[in-house]
Motif scaffolding. Sequence first.
Motif: not given
Length: 334
Positions: A24-25, A27-29, A31-32, A64, A66-67
């Motif tokens: 998740l960490a 993936y989040t990184g 994505w942003f 925009r 996310f996620p």
Amino acid sequence: MSSATPTAARVKIKRLAIGILVFLAVYTGVWFLAAYQIETRLSAFLAGRSGSARTLECDDMAVRGFPFRIGLFCDSLRLDDRGNAASASFGALRSAAQVYWPGRAVIELDGPAEMRVSPDFGLSAVWSRLQASIDAGFSSLNRSSISADDPSGTLVLGSIGERLAFSAAHGELHLRRNGPDLDAAATLTRFDLKPADGPSLLPPLDSAVDLTVKDRADMLGLGRLRAAALRGASGEVRNLTLDFGNGLVTTASGPFTVSEDGLISGAFKLSMRDVEGWRRTLAAAFPEDEDTIDNTANMLTALAAGAKDASVTLNVRDGTAFLAFIPIGVLPTL
């Protein structure tokens, strides 16, 4: 043995939880980071085109979604083509694509819209909903669709001094790559076109067209969808339907070609229901052309051996339409 088993299970659960958190960490990184790269690079690209012949402005740009989605948002959109003296402006733009399928996107655009091509063309339009979708592969656009609910507005044709009002209940356009060919289909429901300061001349129109243009799949590319791109092309109209209600229905189908000068030629099977009804309706709308309308209706009735409905071949040669050997009209140049 019994005490080791729960311990091993807890270790596995702990590792799984840590793995999920790490994923998740990451993936989040990612994505942003991707959103940041899209926004900054697109902003730099648009800024780099400032002052050039063709510019595009996207106010308050943001990425925009996310996620699970990613899309571009603008508060307003403006295009300017100085080389062709053309410009267009729109309201807010919203787009979204699934992260796992970025080549398939849905786009929504708000009105009002203003389009101008100086000095001959101007368009003002609003709608309740306008949505487009695209399906792109690695190297090309495969499909594109656009639909609008309740479009209406004003059309200004400076070259002939006409100002027209238009409205419709719904409209759609679908384009599809079919090998080297381009398939196109469009529908328009309850379409009304009239002088901006006068009553409707004809009943509301329902229309549909389904055709293929050979070797023109590349028209799906950005900026290539224009009438002039059909010059030198050939294809087939599988169905063209015009329906003014009350039994006034005309259909046509057949092959066509377009010359390098934009003149259409072809042989179309034309079916017209209620020839006399068409005569009355068109003569009332265009009294200045009543003689031409009467002559055409008389020819259709004669070719149909006096029947109420007619099925004939409409030959078009270099933009001029013929019934038998008699010219009855001129098609616009593409």
